[in-house]
Design a protein around this motif. Structure first.
Motif, mmCIF file in Angstrom:
data_model
loop_
_atom_site.group_PDB
_atom_site.id
_atom_site.type_symbol
_atom_site.label_atom_id
_atom_site.label_comp_id
_atom_site.label_asym_id
_atom_site.label_seq_id
_atom_site.Cartn_x
_atom_site.Cartn_y
_atom_site.Cartn_z
ATOM 1 N N LEU A 224 -24.169 -21.918 52.017
ATOM 2 C CA LEU A 224 -23.871 -20.944 53.205
ATOM 3 C C LEU A 224 -24.839 -20.174 53.749
ATOM 4 O O LEU A 224 -25.003 -19.233 53.242
ATOM 5 N N ASP A 225 -25.172 -20.815 54.506
ATOM 6 C CA ASP A 225 -26.536 -20.122 55.240
ATOM 7 C C ASP A 225 -26.609 -20.369 56.726
ATOM 8 O O ASP A 225 -25.479 -20.701 57.390
ATOM 9 N N LEU A 226 -27.355 -19.797 57.630
ATOM 10 C CA LEU A 226 -27.482 -19.627 59.031
ATOM 11 C C LEU A 226 -27.401 -20.997 59.568
ATOM 12 O O LEU A 226 -26.320 -21.021 60.581
ATOM 13 N N GLN A 227 -27.798 -22.049 59.106
ATOM 14 C CA GLN A 227 -27.608 -23.352 59.669
ATOM 15 C C GLN A 227 -26.036 -23.829 59.563
ATOM 16 O O GLN A 227 -25.595 -24.761 60.107
ATOM 17 N N ALA A 228 -25.211 -23.469 58.538
ATOM 18 C CA ALA A 228 -24.176 -23.982 58.010
ATOM 19 C C ALA A 228 -23.117 -23.209 58.119
ATOM 20 O O ALA A 228 -21.752 -23.634 58.157
ATOM 21 N N VAL A 229 -23.072 -21.914 58.448
ATOM 22 C CA VAL A 229 -21.945 -21.048 58.527
ATOM 23 C C VAL A 229 -20.794 -21.317 59.606
ATOM 24 O O VAL A 229 -19.564 -21.033 59.456
ATOM 25 N N ALA A 230 -21.449 -21.712 60.764
ATOM 26 C CA ALA A 230 -20.267 -22.019 61.925
ATOM 27 C C ALA A 230 -19.481 -22.763 61.439
ATOM 28 O O ALA A 230 -18.204 -22.421 61.900
ATOM 29 N N VAL A 231 -19.671 -24.078 60.999
ATOM 30 C CA VAL A 231 -18.629 -25.035 60.522
ATOM 31 C C VAL A 231 -17.688 -24.391 59.568
ATOM 32 O O VAL A 231 -16.508 -24.715 59.512
ATOM 33 N N PHE A 232 -18.278 -23.678 58.393
ATOM 34 C CA PHE A 232 -17.413 -23.179 57.504
ATOM 35 C C PHE A 232 -16.508 -21.939 57.989
ATOM 36 O O PHE A 232 -15.431 -22.254 57.589
ATOM 37 N N HIS A 233 -16.810 -21.159 58.841
ATOM 38 C CA HIS A 233 -16.124 -20.056 59.446
ATOM 39 C C HIS A 233 -15.114 -20.915 60.211
ATOM 40 O O HIS A 233 -13.832 -20.509 60.123
ATOM 41 N N HIS A 234 -15.283 -21.546 60.973
ATOM 42 C CA HIS A 234 -14.309 -22.155 61.668
ATOM 43 C C HIS A 234 -13.286 -23.063 60.654
ATOM 44 O O HIS A 234 -12.123 -22.902 61.183
ATOM 45 N N THR A 235 -13.369 -23.611 59.792
ATOM 46 C CA THR A 235 -12.657 -24.343 59.108
ATOM 47 C C THR A 235 -11.871 -23.446 58.271
ATOM 48 O O THR A 235 -10.581 -23.601 58.487
ATOM 49 N N VAL A 236 -12.380 -22.489 57.902
ATOM 50 C CA VAL A 236 -11.624 -21.566 56.916
ATOM 51 C C VAL A 236 -10.563 -20.656 57.872
ATOM 52 O O VAL A 236 -9.643 -20.223 57.684
ATOM 53 N N ASP B 137 -26.857 -16.926 51.930
ATOM 54 C CA ASP B 137 -27.719 -15.969 52.564
ATOM 55 C C ASP B 137 -27.089 -14.697 53.135
ATOM 56 O O ASP B 137 -25.585 -14.722 53.036
ATOM 57 N N SER B 138 -27.638 -13.927 53.833
ATOM 58 C CA SER B 138 -27.064 -12.637 54.486
ATOM 59 C C SER B 138 -25.982 -13.441 55.328
ATOM 60 O O SER B 138 -24.820 -12.681 55.916
ATOM 61 N N SER B 139 -26.078 -14.445 56.297
ATOM 62 C CA SER B 139 -25.350 -14.953 57.400
ATOM 63 C C SER B 139 -24.063 -15.432 56.604
ATOM 64 O O SER B 139 -22.827 -15.503 57.125
ATOM 65 N N GLY B 140 -24.192 -16.242 55.391
ATOM 66 C CA GLY B 140 -22.998 -16.660 54.655
ATOM 67 C C GLY B 140 -22.195 -15.458 54.118
ATOM 68 O O GLY B 140 -20.886 -15.241 54.233
ATOM 69 N N LEU B 141 -22.815 -14.149 53.829
ATOM 70 C CA LEU B 141 -22.184 -13.139 53.334
ATOM 71 C C LEU B 141 -21.513 -12.487 54.482
ATOM 72 O O LEU B 141 -20.152 -12.039 54.314
ATOM 73 N N ASN B 142 -21.999 -12.416 55.750
ATOM 74 C CA ASN B 142 -21.502 -11.767 56.904
ATOM 75 C C ASN B 142 -20.111 -12.797 57.416
ATOM 76 O O ASN B 142 -19.262 -12.195 57.626
ATOM 77 N N THR B 143 -20.409 -13.986 57.104
ATOM 78 C CA THR B 143 -19.177 -14.805 57.546
ATOM 79 C C THR B 143 -17.937 -14.721 56.461
ATOM 80 O O THR B 143 -16.928 -14.707 57.081
#
Length: 123
Positions: free
Chosen positions: A25-37, A58-64
């Motif tokens: 769950l990092d900057l490169q991966a969180v967009a898809v994760f966010h959309h799915t959930v 990372d922090s982007s995963g936490l923010n998501t």
């Protein structure tokens, strides 16, 4: 190298769905994760995230996670975390975010804590 997160439905009971998450769950991966959930939250306002398979956050995963928690609250539900790995739990603790999430040690424990007002579906 980033391992794209995989999100699978583990179980659905009433208005609650449990998802298993694997990968980063990092900057490169969180967009898809966010959309799915977020899509799951539109149909099931309470989501349990089994994070046992998360390899990095990372922090982007936490923010998501924080954004998804807010989205769950907006639809009258909640976001529950299960078994975050040590590195992720440290991130949650250091930032103080651990206090805003419900965290359980196992998926079974999380299901037991779901309110009775969210009955399992009838077969």
């Amino acid at each position: 190298m980033t391992t794209a997160p995989r999100v699978d439905i583990a179980d659905t009971r009433g208005q609650t769905t449990a998802l298993t998450v694997t990968g980063d769950l990092d900057l490169q991966a969180v967009a898809v994760f966010h959309h799915t959930v977020a899509d799951v939250l539109s149909e099931h306002p309470t989501v349990i995230l089994d994070l046992t398979g998360v390899t990095f956050c990372d922090s982007s995963g936490l923010n998501t996670l924080l954004r998804l928690r807010r989205r769950a609250q907006e639809v009258g539900g909640r976001l529950v975390l299960v078994a975050p790995p040590r590195q992720m739990l440290r991130l949650l603790s250091v930032t103080g975010a651990v206090s805003v999430f419900t965290i359980h040690g196992s998926l079974a424990e999380a299901w037991e804590a779901i309110p009775a007002s969210d009955p399992p579906p009838t077969a």
